[in-house]
Enzyme design. Structure first.
Site, mmCIF file in Angstrom:
data_model
loop_
_atom_site.group_PDB
_atom_site.id
_atom_site.type_symbol
_atom_site.label_atom_id
_atom_site.label_comp_id
_atom_site.label_asym_id
_atom_site.label_seq_id
_atom_site.Cartn_x
_atom_site.Cartn_y
_atom_site.Cartn_z
ATOM 1 N N ASP A 204 6.721 14.497 43.477
ATOM 2 C CA ASP A 204 5.737 14.379 44.539
ATOM 3 C C ASP A 204 5.189 15.790 44.775
ATOM 4 O O ASP A 204 5.885 16.646 45.320
ATOM 5 C CB ASP A 204 6.431 13.819 45.791
ATOM 6 C CG ASP A 204 5.545 13.852 47.012
ATOM 7 O OD1 ASP A 204 4.502 14.506 46.977
ATOM 8 O OD2 ASP A 204 5.927 13.227 48.018
ATOM 9 N N GLN A 207 2.716 18.601 48.519
ATOM 10 C CA GLN A 207 2.756 19.887 49.231
ATOM 11 C C GLN A 207 2.745 21.082 48.279
ATOM 12 O O GLN A 207 2.616 22.218 48.738
ATOM 13 C CB GLN A 207 4.007 19.966 50.126
ATOM 14 C CG GLN A 207 4.053 18.945 51.229
ATOM 15 C CD GLN A 207 2.973 19.156 52.303
ATOM 16 O OE1 GLN A 207 2.353 20.213 52.403
ATOM 17 N NE2 GLN A 207 2.738 18.128 53.093
ATOM 18 N N LYS A 230 -5.123 17.357 51.072
ATOM 19 C CA LYS A 230 -4.303 18.503 51.488
ATOM 20 C C LYS A 230 -4.725 19.764 50.742
ATOM 21 O O LYS A 230 -4.098 20.816 50.890
ATOM 22 C CB LYS A 230 -2.827 18.213 51.230
ATOM 23 C CG LYS A 230 -2.256 17.078 52.097
ATOM 24 C CD LYS A 230 -0.791 16.900 51.818
ATOM 25 C CE LYS A 230 -0.251 15.554 52.271
ATOM 26 N NZ LYS A 230 -0.120 15.446 53.715
ATOM 27 N N CYS A 370 6.993 11.971 59.182
ATOM 28 C CA CYS A 370 7.239 10.931 58.157
ATOM 29 C C CYS A 370 8.453 11.307 57.310
ATOM 30 O O CYS A 370 8.459 11.100 56.088
ATOM 31 C CB CYS A 370 6.031 10.714 57.258
ATOM 32 S SG CYS A 370 4.584 10.203 58.154
HETATM 33 N N1 7TS Z 1 4.519 13.417 50.071
HETATM 34 C C1 7TS Z 1 4.591 14.526 50.824
HETATM 35 C C2 7TS Z 1 5.560 15.605 50.451
HETATM 36 C C3 7TS Z 1 3.739 14.651 51.918
HETATM 37 O O1 7TS Z 1 3.804 15.757 52.653
HETATM 38 C C4 7TS Z 1 2.833 13.605 52.224
HETATM 39 C C5 7TS Z 1 1.942 13.658 53.427
HETATM 40 C C6 7TS Z 1 2.794 12.492 51.389
HETATM 41 C C7 7TS Z 1 3.667 12.427 50.328
HETATM 42 C C8 7TS Z 1 1.850 11.367 51.598
HETATM 43 O O2 7TS Z 1 0.553 11.771 51.274
HETATM 44 P P1 7TS Z 1 -0.687 10.805 51.536
HETATM 45 O O3 7TS Z 1 -1.863 11.667 51.233
HETATM 46 O O4 7TS Z 1 -0.556 9.646 50.639
HETATM 47 O O5 7TS Z 1 -0.599 10.411 52.992
HETATM 48 N N2 7TS Z 1 2.427 14.479 54.460
HETATM 49 C C9 7TS Z 1 2.000 14.496 55.731
HETATM 50 C C10 7TS Z 1 2.553 15.348 56.685
HETATM 51 O O6 7TS Z 1 3.433 16.154 56.463
HETATM 52 N N3 7TS Z 1 1.931 15.134 57.855
HETATM 53 O O7 7TS Z 1 1.016 14.166 57.684
HETATM 54 C C11 7TS Z 1 1.035 13.762 56.355
#
Ligand code: 7TS
Length: 413
Positions: A204, A207, A230, A370
Site C-alpha cells: 500500500d 503514503q 494525496k 481509519c
Molecule cells: N492506505 C493508506 C496508508 C492511507 O493512508 C489511506 C488513506 C488509504 C490507504 C486509503 O486511500 P483512499 O484514497 O482509497 O481513501 N488515508 C487517509 C488518512 O490518513 N486520512 O484520511 C485518509
C-alpha cells in the site's frame, strides 16, 4: 528546498493556501496525509479537458475522442515512467488505494486463497488494507494474521518469519509508510523474506509514493496501490500496479463496457491488459488532472520533496517534544519516518484540540485515522495528527505550536 522552484513560488501555485478561514486566519493546512491540496496546473488541466476536449475514450473516431483517449493513455505512460515500470499495461486506473486493494482481494484472492490459508497484514494498516482481507478470509475459510508494532512504532519482523514457517501464507500485505506513525516500512526486507518462500506481496503506497522516490523495477513486490489525491492530484483516481505474469492469471473485477473483446448471450471474452480491469467509462478528467500532478512533482523532484519533509519533520519533532504534556508516537529516528506526526496533548480529547486550533486556521486531523487496530495497540481512542507536504513551512509548524500553547492556557494545564 534545493530545487529550481522556491518554496515561495510553490506556495503561489496553490490558490487555497491564500485562503482565510474562521476569523480571517490564513489557512495552515497540516492534513496532507488525508489529502493534499492541488496546484493551479492540476485545476487548469481538469478545467481545460471539460472546456475543450470532453469526449468518451477508447470508442469513437472523431477528433475530440481521439484527443481525450490520447491524454488519458499518455497519463498511463507517464505513471509507468514515474514508477520505473517497463510495461505500461501493468498500470490499471482505479478510484484509489481502497479500490485497488479490493480488486486484488476480490479477483486474485478468490482464485488463490482457500481454506486454511493465511493472509498476513500489519497492526499499522489503514482500514482499506484490513477490511477487504477480513471479507476474503471469512468467505474462503482462511485466516488473517497481523505483524505487530513495537514500542518504537516499527514492525516486529520476527513475527513475519513465524507465519511464513507455517507454509500456509498466500500473501503479505503492508503499507510502505504508516499514515499514523509515519513509520517507513523495511519493505525490501519483507519482500526478500517472502520471495524466499514464494509468497506474494502487496504494498500500500498511499503514503509513500507522494513523498519519496518509488522504483517498482527494484521493489520486486507483486501488487502496488496508491491514490492520486494525496500527491497533488484529484480525488477519485488511483493506480493498481500488478506484475504482468500475475495480472494475466486474474479474472476481471468489474464487468461492463471496454473490458470485453466479444460479448455473446452467454459467453464473453476479455479485452487486452490493462483494459480488462477498467470496466465502464473511467474518470477521464481526473486521470488527465493526475498527469499534471505528476509533471508538478517531477518538476520539484521526489528527492527534494523527501528532503524538504525531513527538514520540516526534524524541526517539528524538536519543537513539539519541548511542549509540556505532549506524547508523540512513532520512530524517533528521522531516517525511519515520513512527515506524519501523531500526538496527544495532556488528556485533552484530540477533537477538542483540533477544534481549538482550528480557530487559528490550523487544520490537523483528529480521530482514529481509519486505523482502529493501531489505536487499540497504542491503547488510545484517538490522536491528533499533523502531516506535511511540499508547500508547508517552518512558520506553519510554529503556528501549530503557538495554537497548542493556547489549548494549554484554555485548559489551565
Ligand atoms: N492506505 C493508506 C496508508 C492511507 O493512508 C489511506 C488513506 C488509504 C490507504 C486509503 O486511500 P483512499 O484514497 O482509497 O481513501 N488515508 C487517509 C488518512 O490518513 N486520512 O484520511 C485518509
Amino acid at each position: 528546498m534545493q530545487t529550481a522552484l522556491s518554496l515561495e513560488t510553490i506556495r503561489k501555485d496553490f490558490p487555497i493556501l491564500q485562503r482565510k478561514v474562521r476569523e480571517n486566519k490564513l489557512l495552515v493546512y497540516l492534513d496532507n496525509a488525508s489529502t493534499s491540496q492541488k496546484p493551479i496546473q492540476v485545476i487548469d488541466a481538469i478545467n481545460d479537458y471539460y472546456k475543450n476536449q470532453n469526449a468518451n475514450i477508447h470508442r469513437a473516431v472523431y477528433a475530440l475522442a481521439e484527443e481525450a483517449t490520447e491524454a488519458y493513455e499518455n497519463t498511463r505512460t507517464k505513471i509507468a515512467k514515474f514508477l520505473n515500470v517497463q510495461k505500461r499495461e501493468e498500470i490499471i486506473f482505479v478510484r484509489g488505494t481502497t479500490e485497488a486493494i479490493n480488486l486484488v482481494a476480490y479477483s486474485w484472492g478468490r482464485q488463490n486463497v482457500n481454506k486454511g490459508d493465511i493472509i498476513v497484514t500489519t497492526e499499522y494498516e489503514h482500514h482499506s488494507n484490513i477490511v477487504p482481507w477480513q471479507l476474503l478470509t471469512k468467505e474462503r475459510g482462511a485466516k488473517l494474521e497481523y505483524i505487530g508494532v513495537d514500542d518504537n512504532g516499527e514492525l516486529i519482523l520476527d513475527q513475519l518469519d513465524s507465519y511464513l514457517e507455517t507454509g500456509k501464507v498466500k500473501l503479505v500485505t503492508f503499507s510502505q509508510m504508516s499514515n499514523v506513525l509515519g513509520t517507513i516500512t523495511n519493505t525490501d526486507e519483507i519482500i526478500k523474506r517472502c520471495k524466499k518462500v514464494g509468497v506474494k506481496t502487496l504494498i500500500d503506497g498511499a503514503q509513500s509514493v507522494p513523498h519519496m522516490k518509488v522504483d517498482l523495477s527494484k521493489l520486486e513486490c507483486d501488487f502496488f496501490a496508491f491514490s492520486a489525491h494525496k500527491m497533488l492530484g484529484p480525488t477519485g483516481v488511483g493506480v493498481l500496479w500488478v506484475r504482468k505474469e500475475v495480472l494475466e492469471t486474474m479474472q476481471p473485477f468489474h464487468g461492463g463496457g471496454d473490458m470485453i473483446r466479444e460479448v455473446h448471450k452467454y459467453e464473453t471474452t476479455w479485452n487486452d491488459l490493462p483494459y480488462k480491469f477498467e470496466a465502464g467509462t473511467p474518470n477521464i478528467a481526473d486521470v488527465i488532472g493526475f498527469s499534471a500532478a505528476i509533471d508538478y512533482l517531477n518538476k520539484i523532484g521526489m528527492d527534494n520533496i523527501r528532503n524538504h519533509e525531513i527538514e520540516l519533520t526534524k524541526y517539528a519533532l524538536d519543537k513539539m517534544s519541548k511542549v509540556k504534556g505532549i506524547t508523540i508516537y512513532g520512530p524517533k529516528d528521522i531516517a525511519k519516518r515520513g512527515g506524519v506526526i501523531s500526538f496527544n496533548f495532556h488528556d485533552v480529547h484530540p477533537h477538542d484540540v483540533a477544534t481549538i486550533i482550528d480557530k487559528d486556521g490550523v487544520a490537523v486531523r483528529s480521530g482514529h485515522h481509519c486505523a482502529q487496530v493501531l489505536m487499540e495497540r497504542l491503547d488510545v481512542a484517538a490522536t491528533n495528527r499533523a502531516s506535511f507536504y511540499v508547500y508547508n513551512t517552518k512558520q506553519e509548524i510554529d503556528a501549530l505550536i503557538g495554537s497548542l500553547n493556547k489549548v494549554a492556557e484554555l485548559f489551565k494545564l
